[in-house]
Design an enzyme around this catalytic site. Structure first.
Site, PDB file in Angstrom:
ATOM      1  CG  ASP A   1     -54.014 139.311  -5.145  1.00 36.00           C
ATOM      2  OD1 ASP A   1     -53.245 140.261  -5.352  1.00 36.00           O
ATOM      3  OD2 ASP A   1     -55.251 139.427  -5.070  1.00 36.00           O
TER       4      ASP A   1
ATOM      5  N   GLY B   1    -102.470 100.397  -5.070  1.00 37.22           N
ATOM      6  CA  GLY B   1    -102.331  99.013  -4.639  1.00 37.22           C
ATOM      7  C   GLY B   1    -101.210  98.254  -5.308  1.00 37.22           C
ATOM      8  CB  CYS B   2     -98.832  99.054  -8.029  1.00 40.36           C
ATOM      9  SG  CYS B   2     -97.901 100.523  -7.546  1.00 40.36           S
ATOM     10  N   GLY B   3     -97.968  98.467  -4.817  1.00 40.16           N
ATOM     11  CA  GLY B   3     -96.834  98.157  -3.952  1.00 40.16           C
ATOM     12  C   GLY B   3     -95.761  99.223  -3.948  1.00 40.16           C
TER      13      GLY B   3
ATOM     14  CB  SER C   1     -96.489 102.384   0.114  1.00 40.65           C
ATOM     15  OG  SER C   1     -97.271 103.468  -0.333  1.00 40.65           O
ATOM     16  CB  ALA C   2     -94.309  97.488  -0.273  1.00 39.83           C
TER      17      ALA C   2
END
Length: 551
Positions: A152, A345-347, A349-350
């Site tokens: 084609d 509490g390790c950080g 999220s920060a």
């Protein structure tokens, strides 16, 4: 002769089309049958009706002037037709020659180039270029000198051309007897599988004109011709929206691969004739640029035959062109899915928030749980249904204090609750990954990621990053939030130890210093993650390229 229509180039001012009517086409009108046979020539049915009325058609050697003549099947039909364009005029144009000798040439045809002249394409075809580069081909009769098969216009890849009449006849016979081996590469929608759930299979389904759309072909029992296609999935995209498929055709029906793959529900990407619905859906759901699939993504990849003069077996392979490779590499792109883990509490999220400020998409399991616990949300409804209104009261969210107390009292309660909440969080996480497939890196903060079995190259994340922090610092932060020693001990008892968590992590970030120190750690981490993403993409590209580079 078989059911194949042929072109007899014995006429000087035009050509004679001959065909044997298949038994399955009994009851078809002569003009309708010829329209199907000559569809590729571009002749309209009204033009064919005029030729029949002018006495240009014969059935079993007898002239007929009736376009509506009903065929019985098995007749020999001929039509004298003036071909468009007159004598061929050589035209300049590049040819990508893969192999040539005195008898034949193998070319790599670019997408967008029509193979031979037709009423709708009287110039700028491959044939016009061929007769410029090989003037001896002008001694061959007809408007399609040297053409023994075709692909084609919008299909790229290998095509075999005869340079003299004897070679043309020999190669035409080889094609008719199916002694020529042809393999294609196609990018299709979805992931094909056979009835045995295998990643390969065969399609044996007759192909004829689509009864509803006369300009298209379709799988059809009435009037259809035998068609056989074998396929094998070589690779599938991470989101399983597309696959690279190797296809071998044993018959040469018009649009065979496009029709057969659409027939099994996996049309070619970019094919707006046989896969328009799937193509539009793909564009809509992915937001991809339509230019990524500007044509049906089909490439004539391998070609094998015996040389008609020497008898030598010749096999050729041609890697696909740039547009094909560009689409494949785009489909292979993945987001590096990073899970952030660590002790309470390790950080983590920060660190996650710092990455988000740098433009990295962020998922927070804790935030999702808060959403699920809101009144009327899925988590609230399921917890109320299982444990009662005291845990999911009217007019408020899930009672976390009551839940925590019950988890403290009963390990069975905790496991039941996790069996409710974790699948909901996992579902949101998967949706998050899907929503950010265009990102280089995306991050999910999931405290129990490794405990849930997540590790390198698994279903939930590609790599885990651990955050390490001195225990006294962690405990001080938790107590500042109102946690007591008993609560800290309880929550930590439900998790792996810090050493076990970090042993499952590909990266470990030290958070024993200040927030400024952690911010610098975030910069360094992101650079490493982007480097890891680039390395993985390069590996995938190399693996994909090897698929069409291997024999």
């Amino acid at each position: 002769m078989t059911h194949e229509a042929i072109f007899d180039e014995s006429a000087t001012s035009g050509g004679v089309w001959n065909a044997v009517v298949p038994e399955g086409m009994a009851g078809e009108r002569l003009d309708v049958f010829l329209a199907g046979e000559l569809r590729e020539s571009g002749l309209s049915r009204s033009k064919l009706q005029g030729l029949i009325k002018a006495g240009k058609a014969t059935v079993d050697g007898c002239v007929t002037t009736k376009p509506r003549l009903v065929l019985e099947g098995g007749e020999s039909v001929s039509l004298l037709v003036d071909l468009p364009g007159g004598d061929l005029t050589p035209e300049e144009g590049d040819l990508d020659v893969v192999y040539e000798d005195e008898s034949l040439v193998v070319l790599n045809k670019p997408a967008g180039l029509t193979v031979h002249p037709a009423p709708t394409q009287t110039e700028n075809t491959l044939v016009h270029r061929l007769v410029h580069h090989y003037p001896g081909m002008l001694d061959m009769e007809g408007e399609r000198p040297g053409i023994v098969h075709r692909i084609d216009k919008d299909t790229s890849g290998l095509i075999l051309v005869a340079l003299d009449e004897g070679t043309r006849l020999d190669l035409s016979e080889d094609f008719a007897e199916r002694r020529v081996e042809k393999h294609y590469l196609a990018v299709v929608h979805g992931v094909p599988c056979s009835t045995s759930r295998a990643s390969h299979g065969e399609i044996e389904a007759p192909i004829g004109r689509d009864p509803r759309h006369k300009t298209r072909m379709a799988v059809t029992e009435k009037g259809g011709r035998e068609a056989r296609t074998a396929w094998e999935v070589l690779w599938s995209s991470p989101d399983r929206r597309a696959s690279l498929v190797r296809v071998r055709i044993f018959t040469g029906r018009t649009h065979q691969i496009r029709v057969h793959m659409a027939h099994i529900g996996h049309p070619l990407m970019g094919d707006e004739v046989y896969g328009a619905r799937q193509h539009k859906q793909w564009l809509r759901e992915t937001g991809c640029d339509p230019a990524l699939a500007p044509r049906q993504m089909l490439h004539a990849w391998r070609l094998g035959f015996e040389h008609p003069e020497t008898g030598e077996r010749l096999d050729f392979m041609q890697a696909p062109p740039e547009d094909f490779r560009r689409l494949m590499f785009h489909l292979a792109r993945t987001t590096l899915r990073v899970g952030i883990v660590g002790m309470p509490g390790c950080g983590k999220s920060a660190l996650s928030a710092m990455l988000e400020r740098r433009g990295v998409p962020l998922f927070s399991a804790d935030a999702v749980v808060r959403e699920l616990y809101a009144e009327g949300e899925d988590g609230w409804v399921l917890i109320r249904r299982r444990f009662g209104a005291e845990f999911a009261p009217d007019g408020g969210p899930v009672n976390k204090a009551r839940v925590l107390a019950s988890m403290r009292e009963s390990a069975e309660f905790r496991k039941e609750l996790e069996g409710i909440v974790h699948p909901l969080v996992d579902h949101r996480l998967n949706a998050f990954w899907d929503a950010h497939t265009g990102a280089t890196v995306a991050v999910a903060e999931v405290p129990l990621l490794v405990e849930g079995g997540a590790d390198v190259q698994n279903e939930q994340a590609d790599i885990a990053v651990g955050v390490r922090c001195p225990e006294d610092v962690r405990r001080g932060r938790l107590m500042a939030r109102g946690w007591d020693d008993a609560t800290i001990a309880l929550i930590e008892s439900w998790q792996w130890s810090e050493a076990d968590k970090l042993s499952r992590c590909a990266e470990v970030v030290d958070n024993s210093g200040t927030l400024d120190d952690l911010d610098r750690e975030a910069d360094a981490l992101l650079a490493r993650l982007e480097g890891e993403h680039a390395r993985r993409e390069a590996e995938v590209r190399a693996r994909i390229a090897a698929l069409w580079g291997a024999g």
